[in-house]
Design a protein around this motif. Structure first.
Motif, PDB file in Angstrom:
ATOM      1  N   UNK A   4      39.685  44.935  31.917  1.00  0.00           N
ATOM      2  CA  UNK A   4      39.315  45.844  33.004  1.00  0.00           C
ATOM      3  C   UNK A   4      37.812  45.724  33.247  1.00  0.00           C
ATOM      4  N   UNK A   5      37.408  45.673  34.520  1.00  0.00           N
ATOM      5  CA  UNK A   5      35.977  45.680  34.829  1.00  0.00           C
ATOM      6  C   UNK A   5      35.500  47.128  34.850  1.00  0.00           C
ATOM      7  N   UNK A  35      33.567  48.468  46.933  1.00  0.00           N
ATOM      8  CA  UNK A  35      34.636  48.487  45.938  1.00  0.00           C
ATOM      9  C   UNK A  35      34.417  47.510  44.804  1.00  0.00           C
ATOM     10  N   UNK A  36      35.518  46.992  44.279  1.00  0.00           N
ATOM     11  CA  UNK A  36      35.442  46.074  43.146  1.00  0.00           C
ATOM     12  C   UNK A  36      34.933  44.709  43.594  1.00  0.00           C
ATOM     13  N   UNK A  37      34.562  43.895  42.589  1.00  0.00           N
ATOM     14  CA  UNK A  37      33.960  42.594  42.857  1.00  0.00           C
ATOM     15  C   UNK A  37      35.017  41.492  42.951  1.00  0.00           C
ATOM     16  N   UNK A  38      34.667  40.395  43.647  1.00  0.00           N
ATOM     17  CA  UNK A  38      35.577  39.243  43.642  1.00  0.00           C
ATOM     18  C   UNK A  38      35.647  38.659  42.224  1.00  0.00           C
ATOM     19  N   UNK A  39      36.744  37.955  41.909  1.00  0.00           N
ATOM     20  CA  UNK A  39      36.963  37.461  40.541  1.00  0.00           C
ATOM     21  C   UNK A  39      35.773  36.715  39.937  1.00  0.00           C
ATOM     22  N   UNK A  92      33.335  39.497  38.845  1.00  0.00           N
ATOM     23  CA  UNK A  92      33.833  40.606  38.025  1.00  0.00           C
ATOM     24  C   UNK A  92      33.694  40.273  36.541  1.00  0.00           C
ATOM     25  N   UNK A  94      35.028  41.461  32.491  1.00  0.00           N
ATOM     26  CA  UNK A  94      35.978  42.206  31.664  1.00  0.00           C
ATOM     27  C   UNK A  94      35.246  42.904  30.523  1.00  0.00           C
TER      28      UNK A  94
END
Lengths: 240, 231
Positions: free
Chosen positions: A162-163, A179-183, A186, A188
């Motif tokens: 999980x990030x 929002x969340x980041x691109x892979x 991101x 973990x």
């Protein structure tokens, strides 16, 4: 003034959510158990390499940093971890598998019909008992009971990913409105962390017949869409 | 009587065979005694029959009596931590058995809407502008809250492959170590009917994936299925 209030509201929300998601599986959840030996981090339940078996894994006391924190983490003799299996969709345990530490070993009991259900439990000493020496990083011990259940207890790499850091920014709203980041960007949070783990692999025949899937029983899916399933949860219980 | 004699004879023959067997293997003339933890005798360093010493501790030494009281509880990942919303409710949830959680359904629904309010505000909108929309499983807010609060266990299929949720495939048949439960949870909360409502495209924030997967974790090693700890 209004703007200040708005940011205060967002900030407050962020704090709530941050404490929340430290998270997601159950990693560090409620304040009453956070940081204690009854803190469950995760529960996994899946078909074993042998498809006639179900694997149950509970992880506790996570996340643990590598090194001293992981090396010094211990199961607690006053804590009984229990896998609860419901066979008739009433969400009351019909079978239990329990794990209690004594000395350098973990003792597993069951699967068995519990003597009592609910918030209070007793150890099913009448049931099949399987002992395994608690493993260390470089001394992995497993055992197989006379009823065919395999057991393990010891520190393991955390499987949860999980990030988490980005999450904290996301829930702060204005900090990360995208929002969340691109892979590729991101990260973990749990990648290099550990947990104390209990693994049991139990023949399905010892658990009994699974009831119709709860989603079907509740009328949420058409009959036959989902297979029959056990309802499984884990509890951590402290001796009084 | 006759049966008894026959049994005796059988035992005698077996015993003699056993000794012959021993002698055959015993090429230097010494008797080799191997104490094991399941030979039904107290031998070796055992302190009782097949227990103590290098065997398992003896039953008498272990006390499993007493009452154990539930302090933590977990079914599906993230439920209590994400949906309870406050410390008091979180403690409450852990101290409640799964069959007695109806009171948490309205709380969970409020929290679900609350998350949408957060994003509405962060996007410069008002709380009324963004609400939860029925998700990819067809669950509206009250029903999703019910499922989360009152059926909080892993549904585990003994006779079917395991998947926490595979879009377009099977779901709610367990939780694999590799399952991306965060992305699933985000999709079910923020994905709407198609699963892509807030996916970072068309000017929306990315709220349906945290961007990380299991990375270099390897869950194919067999029992106990988890990897050795990070050192």
């Amino acid at each position: 003034m209004k703007k200040t209030k708005l940011f205060a509201a967002i900030g407050g929300v962020g704090l709530v959510l941050a404490s929340v998601f430290l998270i997601a599986a159950d990693h560090v959840d409620a304040p009453a158990v956070a940081g204690t030996t009854t803190d469950i981090a995760d529960l996994y339940a899946f078909e074993g390499d042998n498809p006639n078996n179900t694997v149950l894994i509970a992880t506790v006391q996570g996340p643990l940093a590598p090194g001293d924190q992981s090396n010094n983490a211990q199961f607690d003799e006053d804590v009984m971890i229990q896998f609860n299996i419901d066979l008739d969709n009433d969400f009351i345990e019909d079978r239990v598998i329990q794990a209690v530490k004594r000395g350098d070993s973990m003792y597993f009991f069951g699967p068995a019909e519990p003597a009592i259900t609910g918030l209070n439990s007793t150890v099913a000493t009448f049931a099949t008992r399987t002992a395994v020496k608690i493993s260390t990083a470089d001394d992995v011990q497993t055992a197989v009971s006379e009823n065919g259940m395999s057991v393990f207890a010891g520190p393991r790499r955390d499987a949860f990913y999980f990030d988490f850091n980005r999450f904290n920014m996301v829930v702060s709203g204005a900090v990360a409105p995208e929002g969340f980041l691109p892979p590729a960007e991101a990260s973990d949070f749990f990648e290099n962390l550990n947990v104390l783990a209990l693994t049991v692999e139990v023949p399905n025949a010892l658990l009994g017949e699974a009831p119709v899937h709860i989603a079907e029983a509740a009328g949420l899916v058409d009959p036959g869409v989902l297979p029959s399933t056990y309802n499984v949860w884990a509890t951590a219980n402290r001796k009084q | 009587m006759k049966t008894y004699k026959l049994r005796l004879l059988f035992v005698a023959i077996c015993t003699s065979l056993l000794f012959v067997g021993c002698n055959d293997d015993d090429d230097n003339g010494n008797i080799i005694e191997v104490a094991t933890c399941d030979d039904g005798e107290m031998n070796g360093d055992e302190t009782g029959i097949d227990c103590g010493g290098s065997c398992e501790p003896c039953n008498e030494a272990l006390d499993f009596s007493g009452t154990y009281v539930q302090e933590d509880s977990m079914g599906r990942p993230g439920i209590n931590t994400v949906f309870s919303g406050s410390d008091a409710v979180k403690n409450d949830f852990n101290n409640t058995i799964p069959s007695d959680r109806a009171a948490f359904t309205p709380i969970f629904e409020n929290t679900l809407e609350f998350y949408h309010d957060v994003y509405a505000l962060s996007l410069g909108l008002t709380e009324d502008d963004i609400d939860y929309e029925t998700n990819i499983l067809g669950l509206d807010a009250p029903t999703l809250a019910f499922v989360l609060a009152q059926t909080d266990a892993l549904q585990v299929a003994p006779n079917a492959p395991t998947s926490y949720f595979t879009p377009g495939g099977t779901f709610l048949t367990g939780r694999n170590l590799s399952d991306d439960v965060i992305d699933v949870s985000l999709i079910l909360m923020f994905g709407g009917e198609m699963g892509n409502r807030f996916d970072g495209n068309n000017g929306t924030p990315q709220l349906t994936s945290d961007g990380v997967d299991a990375g270099d974790r390897d869950f194919t090693g067999g029992f106990p299925y988890l990897e050795t700890p990070n050192l």
